[in-house]
Design a protein around this motif. Structure first.
Motif, PDB file in Angstrom:
ATOM      1  N   ILE A  19       0.809  -1.100   0.120  1.00  0.00           N
ATOM      2  CA  ILE A  19       0.026   0.122   0.145  1.00  0.00           C
ATOM      3  C   ILE A  19       0.864   1.225   0.086  1.00  0.00           C
ATOM      4  O   ILE A  19       0.586   2.332  -0.613  1.00  0.00           O
ATOM      5  CB  ILE A  19      -0.799  -0.070   1.349  1.00  0.00           C
ATOM      6  N   ALA A  20       1.899   1.311   0.814  1.00  0.00           N
ATOM      7  CA  ALA A  20       3.014   2.504   1.112  1.00  0.00           C
ATOM      8  C   ALA A  20       3.547   2.785  -0.567  1.00  0.00           C
ATOM      9  O   ALA A  20       3.689   3.852  -1.005  1.00  0.00           O
ATOM     10  CB  ALA A  20       3.855   2.196   1.674  1.00  0.00           C
ATOM     11  N   THR A  21       3.960   1.555  -1.265  1.00  0.00           N
ATOM     12  CA  THR A  21       4.646   1.767  -2.504  1.00  0.00           C
ATOM     13  C   THR A  21       3.669   2.268  -3.363  1.00  0.00           C
ATOM     14  O   THR A  21       3.984   3.109  -4.332  1.00  0.00           O
ATOM     15  CB  THR A  21       5.312   0.366  -2.779  1.00  0.00           C
ATOM     16  N   VAL A  22       2.532   1.624  -3.579  1.00  0.00           N
ATOM     17  CA  VAL A  22       1.379   1.981  -4.377  1.00  0.00           C
ATOM     18  C   VAL A  22       0.927   3.433  -4.210  1.00  0.00           C
ATOM     19  O   VAL A  22       0.818   4.293  -5.284  1.00  0.00           O
ATOM     20  CB  VAL A  22       0.190   1.221  -4.424  1.00  0.00           C
ATOM     21  N   VAL A  23       1.006   3.787  -3.127  1.00  0.00           N
ATOM     22  CA  VAL A  23       0.453   5.535  -2.648  1.00  0.00           C
ATOM     23  C   VAL A  23       1.617   6.393  -3.240  1.00  0.00           C
ATOM     24  O   VAL A  23       1.228   7.294  -3.751  1.00  0.00           O
ATOM     25  CB  VAL A  23       0.069   5.597  -1.265  1.00  0.00           C
ATOM     26  N   VAL A  24       2.593   6.087  -3.001  1.00  0.00           N
ATOM     27  CA  VAL A  24       3.921   6.811  -3.221  1.00  0.00           C
ATOM     28  C   VAL A  24       3.729   6.993  -5.070  1.00  0.00           C
ATOM     29  O   VAL A  24       3.930   7.916  -5.465  1.00  0.00           O
ATOM     30  CB  VAL A  24       5.311   6.380  -2.985  1.00  0.00           C
ATOM     31  N   TRP A  25       3.417   5.931  -5.645  1.00  0.00           N
ATOM     32  CA  TRP A  25       3.433   5.781  -7.127  1.00  0.00           C
ATOM     33  C   TRP A  25       2.592   6.686  -7.789  1.00  0.00           C
ATOM     34  O   TRP A  25       2.327   7.277  -8.445  1.00  0.00           O
ATOM     35  CB  TRP A  25       3.476   4.267  -7.609  1.00  0.00           C
ATOM     36  N   PHE A  54       5.120   8.956   2.464  1.00  0.00           N
ATOM     37  CA  PHE A  54       5.708   7.799   2.780  1.00  0.00           C
ATOM     38  C   PHE A  54       6.575   7.638   4.005  1.00  0.00           C
ATOM     39  O   PHE A  54       5.966   6.526   4.585  1.00  0.00           O
ATOM     40  CB  PHE A  54       6.872   7.640   1.728  1.00  0.00           C
ATOM     41  N   VAL A  55       7.035   8.472   4.570  1.00  0.00           N
ATOM     42  CA  VAL A  55       7.309   8.605   5.960  1.00  0.00           C
ATOM     43  C   VAL A  55       6.299   8.025   7.116  1.00  0.00           C
ATOM     44  O   VAL A  55       6.429   7.251   7.766  1.00  0.00           O
ATOM     45  CB  VAL A  55       8.273   9.624   6.322  1.00  0.00           C
ATOM     46  N   LEU A  60       3.458   4.191  10.524  1.00  0.00           N
ATOM     47  CA  LEU A  60       2.284   3.218  10.911  1.00  0.00           C
ATOM     48  C   LEU A  60       2.696   2.216  10.744  1.00  0.00           C
ATOM     49  O   LEU A  60       2.157   1.228  11.703  1.00  0.00           O
ATOM     50  CB  LEU A  60       1.036   3.860  10.092  1.00  0.00           C
ATOM     51  N   ILE A  61       3.063   1.762   9.751  1.00  0.00           N
ATOM     52  CA  ILE A  61       3.711   0.212   9.656  1.00  0.00           C
ATOM     53  C   ILE A  61       4.378  -0.315  10.613  1.00  0.00           C
ATOM     54  O   ILE A  61       4.091  -1.462  11.347  1.00  0.00           O
ATOM     55  CB  ILE A  61       4.479  -0.049   8.186  1.00  0.00           C
TER      56      ILE A  61
END
Length: 182
Positions: A19-25, A54-55, A60-61
């Motif tokens: 999810i974090a990677t997709v949100v950044v993309w 991202f941070v 949160l993760i």
């Protein structure tokens, strides 16, 4: 329970990383798309916002992962405590059985065959039946950490003890196993 929590923790961590990677993309695509449409170069602020998002997601993760880890640790500690308690109970039961068996054996060995009195024996005298020299293996630890086996001479003695029953006067002898003299 521990394996379920471990799998659950791994799955949640994997999902949040995706999810974090997709949100950044997506953020990069949106900023890039609107910059292209407006013919405005990408500013530092949009990259800064992406990095901040991202941070925040990574924090949160991390929090979620630590919560799951603490839950796993508590569950593992509870299981270990339960296992310790079961071992303690089992050891107590074995000790109780051993004491009962030892007491029965002692009563059998210390019951007068004539009058059935328990433990009423008096030692009259001890007589030496045999004395002999023998060799004994001794392991000694050397300074370099290795062990060395040596044979040393020792003297062993076989004794016979004479008893009588304090109740009826019945006399008997017991031959003891060979023991080492100091």
């Amino acid at each position: 329970m521990d394996s379920v929590l471990s799998i659950l923790s791994s799955v949640i961590l994997f999902v949040y990383n995706i999810i974090a990677t997709v949100v950044v993309w997506i953020w990069d695509l949106i900023v890039g798309f609107f910059s292209f449409l407006a013919d405005i170069p990408i500013t530092q602020y949009s990259w800064l916002n992406a990095i901040i998002a991202f941070v925040i997601l990574m924090v949160l993760i991390g929090i979620i992962n630590s919560v799951i880890s603490s839950i796993k640790a508590k569950a593992r500690a509870a299981e270990e405590e339960k296992a310790r308690e079961l071992r303690r109970i089992k050891e107590e039961e074995l000790e109780k059985e051993y004491r009962i068996a030892r007491r029965k054996r002692w009563e059998e060995e210390n019951t007068c065959p004539e009058c059935q009195a328990i433990g009423e024996f008096v030692l009259d005298r001890t007589e030496e039946i045999d004395r002999y020299d023998t060799n004994k293996e001794v392991e000694e630890k050397l300074a370099n950490g290795k062990t060395k086996t040596r044979h040393i001479k020792c003297t062993k003695v076989v004794e016979r003890e004479h008893y009588h029953c304090d109740e009826c006067g019945y006399k008997f002898t017991v031959t003891l196993e060979a023991r080492e003299l100091d």
